[in-house]
Design an enzyme around this catalytic site. Sequence first.
Site, PDB file in Angstrom:
ATOM      1  N   HIS A 170       0.856  -1.191   0.000  1.00  0.00           N
ATOM      2  CA  HIS A 170       0.000   0.000   0.000  1.00  0.00           C
ATOM      3  C   HIS A 170       0.890   1.238   0.000  1.00  0.00           C
ATOM      4  O   HIS A 170       1.700   1.429   0.900  1.00  0.00           O
ATOM      5  CB  HIS A 170      -0.918   0.016   1.230  1.00  0.00           C
ATOM      6  CG  HIS A 170      -2.064  -0.943   1.103  1.00  0.00           C
ATOM      7  ND1 HIS A 170      -3.126  -0.954   1.965  1.00  0.00           N
ATOM      8  CD2 HIS A 170      -2.322  -1.914   0.200  1.00  0.00           C
ATOM      9  CE1 HIS A 170      -3.997  -1.891   1.600  1.00  0.00           C
ATOM     10  NE2 HIS A 170      -3.522  -2.494   0.542  1.00  0.00           N
ATOM     11  N   LYS A 226       0.515  -0.011  15.147  1.00  0.00           N
ATOM     12  CA  LYS A 226       1.914   0.022  15.565  1.00  0.00           C
ATOM     13  C   LYS A 226       2.340  -1.170  16.434  1.00  0.00           C
ATOM     14  O   LYS A 226       3.542  -1.420  16.603  1.00  0.00           O
ATOM     15  CB  LYS A 226       2.207   1.321  16.322  1.00  0.00           C
ATOM     16  CG  LYS A 226       2.378   2.518  15.407  1.00  0.00           C
ATOM     17  CD  LYS A 226       3.767   2.558  14.805  1.00  0.00           C
ATOM     18  CE  LYS A 226       3.928   3.534  13.669  1.00  0.00           C
ATOM     19  NZ  LYS A 226       3.692   2.951  12.341  1.00  0.00           N
ATOM     20  N   TYR A 275       3.590   6.616  10.043  1.00  0.00           N
ATOM     21  CA  TYR A 275       2.778   5.457   9.660  1.00  0.00           C
ATOM     22  C   TYR A 275       3.637   4.368   9.015  1.00  0.00           C
ATOM     23  O   TYR A 275       3.476   3.179   9.299  1.00  0.00           O
ATOM     24  CB  TYR A 275       1.669   5.899   8.694  1.00  0.00           C
ATOM     25  CG  TYR A 275       0.550   4.885   8.540  1.00  0.00           C
ATOM     26  CD1 TYR A 275      -0.675   5.067   9.171  1.00  0.00           C
ATOM     27  CD2 TYR A 275       0.722   3.738   7.767  1.00  0.00           C
ATOM     28  CE1 TYR A 275      -1.702   4.139   9.041  1.00  0.00           C
ATOM     29  CE2 TYR A 275      -0.298   2.800   7.627  1.00  0.00           C
ATOM     30  CZ  TYR A 275      -1.503   3.012   8.270  1.00  0.00           C
ATOM     31  OH  TYR A 275      -2.506   2.085   8.135  1.00  0.00           O
TER      32      TYR A 275
HETATM   33  C1  PHB Z   1      -6.142  -4.157  10.187  1.00  0.00           C
HETATM   34  O1  PHB Z   1      -6.456  -5.012  11.026  1.00  0.00           O
HETATM   35  O2  PHB Z   1      -6.180  -4.400   8.971  1.00  0.00           O
HETATM   36  C2  PHB Z   1      -5.711  -2.814  10.673  1.00  0.00           C
HETATM   37  C3  PHB Z   1      -5.842  -2.454  12.009  1.00  0.00           C
HETATM   38  C4  PHB Z   1      -5.471  -1.187  12.415  1.00  0.00           C
HETATM   39  C5  PHB Z   1      -4.961  -0.289  11.508  1.00  0.00           C
HETATM   40  C6  PHB Z   1      -4.806  -0.646  10.177  1.00  0.00           C
HETATM   41  C7  PHB Z   1      -5.191  -1.913   9.770  1.00  0.00           C
HETATM   42  O3  PHB Z   1      -4.616   0.969  11.889  1.00  0.00           O
END
Ligand code: PHB
Length: 397
Positions: free
Chosen positions: A78, A302, A390
């Site tokens: 992504h 995270k 991020y």
């Molecule tokens: C996910 O479980 O796909 C997920 C969870 C938290 C996030 C991003 C993705 O911030």
Amino acid sequence: MSSRIQSRTRIAIVGAGPAGLMLSHLLAQAGIDSVAVDVRGRREIEQTHRAGILEQDSVDLLVDTGVSDRVRSDGYQHDGIELAFGGGSHRIDFQGLVGAATQLYPQTDVFIDLADARQRDGGDVRFGVADVSVDDLTTDSPVLRFTDSAGTAHEIRADFLVGADGSRSLCRHEVPADRRSQYFREYPFAWFGILAEAPPSAPELIYNHSPRGFALISQRTETLQRMYFQCDPAENVDAWTDDRIWAELQSRVGANGYTLAEGPITGKSVLPFRSFVQEPMYYGRLVLAGDAAHTVPPTGAKGLNLALADVRVLAEELERALAANDSAPLATYSERALRRVWKAQHFSYWMTTMLHTLPEATPFDLRRQEGELAAVTGSTAGATFLAEAYTGWPQRK
Ligand code: PHB
């Protein structure tokens, strides 16, 4: 006293989740023996749903150390995320802003790859153990005791012990109260998480702010999707039919111009929100890693990335500690790891509070959040700050 089987290893690890297994793998590559134990069975860990986003350095660590090629072939790169608010959507272009990407690859698969790699390499990992305890932490020969899945009692002496035993860590509680600080924050909301058999609704993740509360549109595969919406921590999942869940999600994303592809919901759970840090991350010859030392709320994904960053540093410092038969490198590990932990604590807290609606929120609060989101997405400096955090602050810097 004992009919315990006595043995020795260099590093005894409590917890064979991603942190414990990655550490054991890195130590093995440096020629250092370890034993990792976990009270959970392998299948049980495989069935625990967690977040699905890996930072670039986490992907590189798995690939470069020979754990997984699957993370690249089966995962999805992504290059950005969408922040949806105020009736529209705004992309944060990770590649354009910081030249980095994230990888959608569920934590369960990271665990499976690590468990397979340890098995392939002949690593000593024991799942389904009971009666785990640690002792003699301030001596130079600390001990791990447990009963294995066949009912045999063991006592393993080691040079150092590692508590990688998750957010309900027993190791953490072995540090005397006057030797550590604990930092907490509770949030007055949780996430209602679903798995749905449906095609993806968008090519990238959507972090969706709305007057009805936050929603996150994530993914798993071409046919399975992961989504979350902000709910009350005491929410009862059984009160939510598929229709009610879809109506709630559609109304939250609809406020910003999206429509979701629907399908049968195959999993429902409520995820708690907590921020927690215990520092320092060692005591005597016991050292903590991953969730045992720190928990972040899931906004920003995270948790796993921090655990992998911890053990990368820990493997280096344990190597030094063993070479010198000295525990001083554990303090260095704690300082190095905590610098990243607190940056991630801030990022997770910031994303959470910028995007979620407090129960007592006023119209002013909602408009102020929209102002904050507009400031971040409308400025290269703001968007770069988000993108850098991020995708993960580069570990080599
Ligand atoms: C996910 O479980 O796909 C997920 C969870 C938290 C996030 C991003 C993705 O911030």
